[in-house]
Design an enzyme around this catalytic site. Structure first.
Site, PDB file in Angstrom:
ATOM      1  N   SER A 145      -0.068  13.074   1.058  1.00  8.96           N
ATOM      2  CA  SER A 145      -0.280  11.620   1.078  1.00  8.96           C
ATOM      3  C   SER A 145      -1.011  11.129   2.318  1.00  8.96           C
ATOM      4  O   SER A 145      -0.488  10.316   3.086  1.00  8.96           O
ATOM      5  CB  SER A 145       1.066  10.917   0.951  1.00  8.96           C
ATOM      6  OG  SER A 145       1.752  11.450  -0.142  1.00  8.96           O
ATOM      7  N   ASP A 150      -0.111  10.461  -3.211  1.00 10.19           N
ATOM      8  CA  ASP A 150       1.117   9.900  -3.803  1.00 10.19           C
ATOM      9  C   ASP A 150       0.821   8.713  -4.726  1.00 10.19           C
ATOM     10  O   ASP A 150       1.520   8.497  -5.724  1.00 10.19           O
ATOM     11  CB  ASP A 150       2.163   9.529  -2.732  1.00 10.19           C
ATOM     12  CG  ASP A 150       1.618   8.675  -1.596  1.00 10.19           C
ATOM     13  OD1 ASP A 150       0.414   8.365  -1.592  1.00 10.19           O
ATOM     14  OD2 ASP A 150       2.410   8.311  -0.693  1.00 10.19           O
ATOM     15  N   ARG A 161      -8.410  11.646   8.118  1.00 12.34           N
ATOM     16  CA  ARG A 161      -7.698  11.350   9.363  1.00 12.34           C
ATOM     17  C   ARG A 161      -6.206  11.364   9.063  1.00 12.34           C
ATOM     18  O   ARG A 161      -5.789  11.082   7.937  1.00 12.34           O
ATOM     19  CB  ARG A 161      -8.079   9.954   9.881  1.00 12.34           C
ATOM     20  CG  ARG A 161      -7.864   8.870   8.858  1.00 12.34           C
ATOM     21  CD  ARG A 161      -8.179   7.479   9.294  1.00 12.34           C
ATOM     22  NE  ARG A 161      -8.200   6.617   8.123  1.00 12.34           N
ATOM     23  CZ  ARG A 161      -9.281   6.340   7.409  1.00 12.34           C
ATOM     24  NH1 ARG A 161     -10.456   6.849   7.775  1.00 12.34           N
ATOM     25  NH2 ARG A 161      -9.223   5.572   6.350  1.00 12.34           N
TER      26      ARG A 161
HETATM   27  C1  BGC Z   1      -2.017   7.369   3.534  1.00 12.79           C
HETATM   28  C2  BGC Z   1      -2.191   7.370   2.038  1.00 12.79           C
HETATM   29  C3  BGC Z   1      -0.847   7.219   1.356  1.00 12.79           C
HETATM   30  C4  BGC Z   1      -0.090   6.036   1.920  1.00 12.79           C
HETATM   31  C5  BGC Z   1       1.289   5.910   1.302  1.00 12.79           C
HETATM   32  C6  BGC Z   1      -1.193   6.189   3.985  1.00 12.79           C
HETATM   33  O1  BGC Z   1      -0.937   6.278   5.355  1.00 12.79           O
HETATM   34  O2  BGC Z   1      -3.268   7.344   4.177  1.00 12.79           O
HETATM   35  O3  BGC Z   1      -2.825   8.548   1.607  1.00 12.79           O
HETATM   36  O4  BGC Z   1      -1.067   7.043  -0.012  1.00 12.79           O
HETATM   37  O5  BGC Z   1       0.054   6.178   3.309  1.00 12.79           O
HETATM   38  O6  BGC Z   1       2.053   7.039   1.495  1.00 12.79           O
END
Ligand code: BGC
Length: 500
Positions: free
Chosen positions: A158, A211, A173
């Site tokens: 995620s 996610d 990142r």
């Molecule tokens: C991430 C995402 C993720 C979201 C929720 C963010 O910090 O960059 O990829 O979907 O958090 O978990």
């Protein structure tokens, strides 16, 4: 399913009678800083739409709009057994999901492993080693003595990753406080697979999944009206299904313009150039002192990781202002500790059912060793409400922007994450903001829910990741290989997905 009924959160504005002038003045200043009126929400949403569009056009736009190569919704008849791995911020979860041939049904066995805090700032080898160890332990326990060639895996990762293929992903990142050297800018799959190989763990990564995409697909498995998957948790983000013809940055691939493509927006990055979001001095401090300043501007104002910290910074600032008397003469060393308060702390304050705020008083005492007067408690409660309400209202802008961009006047949104599930009034406040942004007339949807409605999602990082792995193997079997790195290897693993 639980809809977002029209029940309004209780207001405590009447209880300010005994609050002294200096605190009243501060409460008014905080209201000025944190309240976001409908007009501002609309302005944010309009800018959001143009940024979503820019992300579909340009590489390296502020909102990445990552193509995920998840290219269809499930039809409910996906079958087979799949592993799913969720590398979250606090825990790691491994599941084995068996999708039955009864539409929308599944079995799941799962184990949870604690994610050691120091892993988040350690080395890449330690991270992948730990992940592979958990998978090895899971397979060792659940498949002891079995001869397994390869189990297909949907890996919920995620964090923002660019994907040319569904079974790889270059980390753009780290977010949510992760800061591991040598991973950004690289494909995360080879070192993950190498760690598995070193330990002889028989797994073939079939899909690397965000996610939000998992949430959208899992929710659509049981509800065909689901069009968006959202996470409001430690971080915030959404995914929705685009059509390839509306993704100019993929034009060179000559994909059929009508083919669907799930887009992981990564909209936590929205407005990182600070054009439209009403940042307070506290948001600016959070950003500056984070491991990644000038990134994830939207997320830093609304996600669970930051809500308690915003609250802490405000109280610290008030204590230090000469013309404001709060916690005077007390030892504030605990309040000075960054990130010592989480969003659960704020949630508990908002949940205090007592008019005299006795639970809040106890919380302040036990967590921060601070004694509080009734007027101080009133300010604390109002501050928690302001921070929680701002988070919910701004969150609605992202959802509204996707709906407006796609021209969807009605749809279901599957949402997950600790803030959505546990933060008091978050859903109602979010629904109210959607109504203001999208200008629904008072009577629209009466008795049948709002036109755009958020529902608690199905398990995205378990069932969703397994479904996306299943959909990928299904595609390979019919020769639809776009976005699949090694279709032959995938074909080989497809047979292991079926229960003997
Ligand atoms: C991430 C995402 C993720 C979201 C929720 C963010 O910090 O960059 O990829 O979907 O958090 O978990």
């Amino acid at each position: 399913m639980v809809g977002l009924g029209a029940k309004k959160p209780p207001s405590r504005r009447g209880s300010m009678a005994d609050v002294p002038q200096d605190l009243i003045k501060q409460i008014e200043r905080l209201e000025e800083l944190f309240l976001v009126p409908a007009e501002k929400l609309k302005e944010i949403t309009d800018h959001f739409i143009s940024e979503l569009e820019r992300g579909l056009r340009e590489e390296n736009a502020t909102i990445p709009m990552n193509a995920t190569w998840c290219m269809e919704f499930p039809d409910g008849h996906e079958t087979g057994t799949f592993l799913a791995l969720d590398m979250g911020g606090t825990n790691m979860r491994v599941c084995e999901v068996t999708l039955s041939d009864q539409a929308g049904e599944f079995d799941i066995i799962q184990s949870k492993y604690r994610m050691p805090e120091d892993l988040k700032t350690g080395t890449a080898d330690e991270l992948w080693g730990y992940v592979a160890d958990c998978l090895q332990q899971f397979i060792g326990y659940h498949h002891e003595g079995e001869k397994i060639e390869a189990l297909p895996l949907g890996f919920t990762f995620s964090y923002p990753a660019t994907q040319e293929y569904i079974d790889h992903g270059i980390l753009q990142r780290w977010t949510k406080g992760f800061d591991i050297d040598g991973v950004e800018g690289k494909d995360v799959v080879p070192p993950f697979e190498a760690a598995l190989k070193e330990r002889g763990v028989p797994i073939k990564l079939t899909a690397l999944v965000n996610d939000t995409t998992g949430t959208m697909i899992a929710s659509a498995y049981t509800d065909p009206l689901m069009k968006i998957g959202c996470i409001f948790g430690t971080g915030c983000n959404a995914a929705y299904m685009e059509n390839c013809g509306s993704i100019p940055k993929l034009a060179h691939m000559n994909l059929d313009p009508n083919l669907p493509m799930a887009i992981n927006c990564e909209y936590g990055a929205f407005d990182s150039e600070h054009k439209v979001l009403p940042r307070t001095p506290y948001d600016i401090i959070i950003d500056k002192e984070s491991p990644r300043p000038d990134q994830q501007a939207f997320e830093k104002m609304i996600a669970g990781l930051y809500l308690g910290e915003i609250f802490r910074l405000v109280l610290l600032d008030l204590n230090q202002q000469a013309d404001c008397n709060i916690f005077d003469g007390q030892d504030i060393s605990k309040l000075k500790k960054p990130y010592s308060l989480d969003s659960g702390f704020l949630a508990a304050i908002e949940e205090d059912p007592f008019e005299n705020l006795s639970e809040t008083q106890e919380l302040m005492q036990t967590k921060l060793s601070l004694k509080t007067t009734k007027p101080e408690l009133e300010l604390i409660r109002r501050l928690a409400e302001l921070i929680g309400t701002r988070a919910a209202r701004l969150s609605a802008c992202g959802v509204a922007a996707i709906c407006k961009k796609k021209g969807w006047s009605t749809c279901h949104v599957g949402a997950d994450g600790s803030v959505f599930n546990k933060y008091p009034h978050f859903k109602v406040r979010g629904a109210q903001a959607l109504k203001e942004i999208l200008d629904w007339p008072e009577n629209k949807g009466k008795g049948k829910g709002d036109p755009v409605e958020m529902f608690p999602a199905e398990d995205g990082s378990g069932v969703g990741a397994a479904l996306i792995a299943a959909l990928t193997l299904k595609r390979v079997m019919v020769g639809q290989n776009a976005g699949i790195r090694d279709p032959e290897a995938m074909k080989a693993v497809a047979k292991f997905a079926k229960k003997a």
